[in-house]
Enzyme design. Structure first.
Site, PDB file in Angstrom:
ATOM      1  N   GLY A   1     200.971  -6.282  46.235  1.00  0.00           N
ATOM      2  CA  GLY A   1     202.353  -6.730  46.362  1.00  0.00           C
ATOM      3  C   GLY A   1     202.623  -7.888  45.407  1.00  0.00           C
TER       4      GLY A   1
ATOM      5  N   CYS B   1     197.938 -24.751  55.110  1.00  0.00           N
ATOM      6  CA  CYS B   1     197.002 -25.877  55.055  1.00  0.00           C
ATOM      7  C   CYS B   1     196.836 -26.313  53.607  1.00  0.00           C
ATOM      8  CB  CYS B   1     195.641 -25.419  55.554  1.00  0.00           C
ATOM      9  SG  CYS B   1     195.374 -25.771  57.265  1.00  0.00           S
TER      10      CYS B   1
HETATM   11  N1  PLP Z   1     205.332 -10.432  49.706  1.00  0.00           N
HETATM   12  C1  PLP Z   1     205.342 -10.583  51.040  1.00  0.00           C
HETATM   13  C2  PLP Z   1     206.626 -10.682  51.768  1.00  0.00           C
HETATM   14  C3  PLP Z   1     204.127 -10.650  51.729  1.00  0.00           C
HETATM   15  O1  PLP Z   1     204.133 -10.822  53.050  1.00  0.00           O
HETATM   16  C4  PLP Z   1     202.908 -10.560  51.000  1.00  0.00           C
HETATM   17  C5  PLP Z   1     201.599 -10.686  51.693  1.00  0.00           C
HETATM   18  O2  PLP Z   1     201.487 -11.317  52.704  1.00  0.00           O
HETATM   19  C6  PLP Z   1     202.976 -10.375  49.613  1.00  0.00           C
HETATM   20  C7  PLP Z   1     204.190 -10.316  49.000  1.00  0.00           C
HETATM   21  C8  PLP Z   1     201.726 -10.256  48.796  1.00  0.00           C
HETATM   22  O3  PLP Z   1     201.149  -8.975  48.916  1.00  0.00           O
HETATM   23  P1  PLP Z   1     199.616  -8.749  48.500  1.00  0.00           P
HETATM   24  O4  PLP Z   1     198.793  -9.347  49.590  1.00  0.00           O
HETATM   25  O5  PLP Z   1     199.471  -7.254  48.422  1.00  0.00           O
HETATM   26  O6  PLP Z   1     199.416  -9.389  47.185  1.00  0.00           O
END
Ligand code: PLP
Length: 393
Positions: free
Chosen positions: A76, A332
């Site tokens: 993501g 943190c």
């Molecule tokens: N965007 C949102 C809203 C998320 O909650 C997260 C992960 O917690 C990410 C992006 C990042 O995704 P990834 O862990 O696949 O890099």
């Protein structure tokens, strides 16, 4: 001596999920027997390429997109970076140097925009959110100028679960001809991902949030949307993302997304019912606690709270001792506990924002899990408050 908790309950599905055994099964052959490089012309390579093509069609169908619009990435975070930097850099020569975003984005978006501002001279407008964490589409419309390169607003918030008015924002950005990205990482398994209805040009997903493997993501890129590749090298993913494809990961992502969307209604109903019992149980048994995020327009699996007079981290440690995995909005840092930027943007007072707790449900949770948490949490909160100089009833 530590005693074993009577029960273990995982309530942190917004952090990650267990990989569905059916997903593991679909992935396994691509590690061992079908290990070809999809760019190789012989049969082993073609077999891997065919698996990627199939995965691309599966994802495209769920997004109501064309297979060519689907770019597989490593996460993501990478999808967010590619959408934001790729779209911004592609339009720089045309004098477009303005980005619009919200104050409650995940750091994968927030820090990326910040870097464009600090290191590359972009300007940013951060539109506000209301006390529930909702962006007003009209604020986005008013912020757009002829120099706006991109609007990036998340689909659903990872800390408080609030769902943003994406179709309404999409209607405005379309009308003004400005590219629109949404980070749909938290929405991927539970909300409608129809990119036409949403009106988005870019949409990010991450497999590990919907019972797929970690380290694989998707960026939907609408045809002709401006995009400069960030990873350069070979011509993979139609020159938008170089690197040998993660074949098992891509197969796993597509399988997990298909499974999640086949049973989306039933699973949403299941977790939403548990979520509502959890919220009701906590609000009715513990004083001086507030639900954070939108009361109804929130992710079906997300329950988030602030407890007055105590630290979220202390609640987490005590829950962990009793077998419950949960999360807090605070990050943190080396010397201090920073309250969540999301809660502060929603005007939650700093001293209260410290007491945040996020409980996110999943497929495998049961009524007994909810009963267990509702039975132990009041005691934990009471004990911590009795020791807290910050708590005044
Ligand atoms: N965007 C949102 C809203 C998320 O909650 C997260 C992960 O917690 C990410 C992006 C990042 O995704 P990834 O862990 O696949 O890099």
């Amino acid at each position: 001596m530590t005693t074993k908790p009577v029960r273990t309950v995982y309530l942190d599905h917004a952090a990650t999920t267990a990989v569905d055994p059916r997903v593991v099964e679909a992935m396994l052959p691509y590690f061992t027997e079908k290990y070809g490089n999809p760019s190789s012309i012989y049969a082993l390579g073609r077999e891997a390429a065919a698996a990627i093509d199939q995965a691309r069609r599966t994802v495209a169908e769920i997004l109501h997109a064309q297979p060519r619009d689907i770019v597989f990435t490593s996460s993501g975070t990478e999808s967010d970076n590619l959408a934001i930097k790729g779209c911004a850099f592609a339009q720089r020569k045309q004098g477009k140097n303005h980005i619009i975003t919200s104050p409650i984005e995940h750091h994968a978006v927030g820090h990326t925009v910040e870097q464009l501002v600090k290191e590359f001279g972009f300007e940013v407008t951060v539109v506000p959110v209301d006390r529930y964490g909702v962006v007003d589409p009209d604020d986005v419309g008013r912020a757009i100028t002829e120099r706006t390169a991109l609007v990036t607003i998340m689909y659903a918030n990872n800390e408080v679960g609030t769902i943003e008015p994406i179709p309404e924002i999409g209607a405005i950005t379309r009308q003004k001809g400005v590219p629109f990205h949404t980070d749909a990482v938290q929405a991927g398994g539970s909300l409608d991902l129809d990119v036409e209805r949403l009106g988005v040009d870019f949409l990010s997903l991450s497999a590990h949030k919907f019972y797929g493997p970690k380290g694989v993501g998707v960026l939907y890129v609408r045809r002709f949307a401006p995009l400069m590749p960030i990873l350069t090298g070979g011509g993979h993913e139609r020159n938008r993302r170089a690197s040998t494809e993660n074949v098992p990961g891509i197969v796993g992502l597509a399988t997990a997304l298909r499974l999640a969307h086949e049973r989306r209604e039933e699973e949403n109903a299941h977790v939403a019912r548990l979520r509502d019992r959890l919220i009701q149980g906590i609000l009715s048994t513990i004083p001086d606690v507030q639900l954070t995020g939108h009361p109804t327009n929130r992710l079906p699996n997300s329950a988030s709270f602030v407890f007055h007079g105590i630290e979220g981290e202390a609640i987490l440690l005590n829950l962990d001792l009793q077998g419950v995995s949960a999360s807090s909005g605070s990050a943190c840092t080396s010397a201090s506990l920073e309250p969540s930027h999301v809660l502060l943007a929603m005007q939650v007072p700093v001293e209260i924002a410290h007491g945040s707790l996020r409980l996110t449900l999943g497929r495998e949770n049961t009524d007994e899990d909810v009963d267990y948490v509702v039975s132990i949490l009041p005691g934990i909160v009471e004990k911590l408050r009795a020791m807290s100089p910050m708590y005044h009833r």
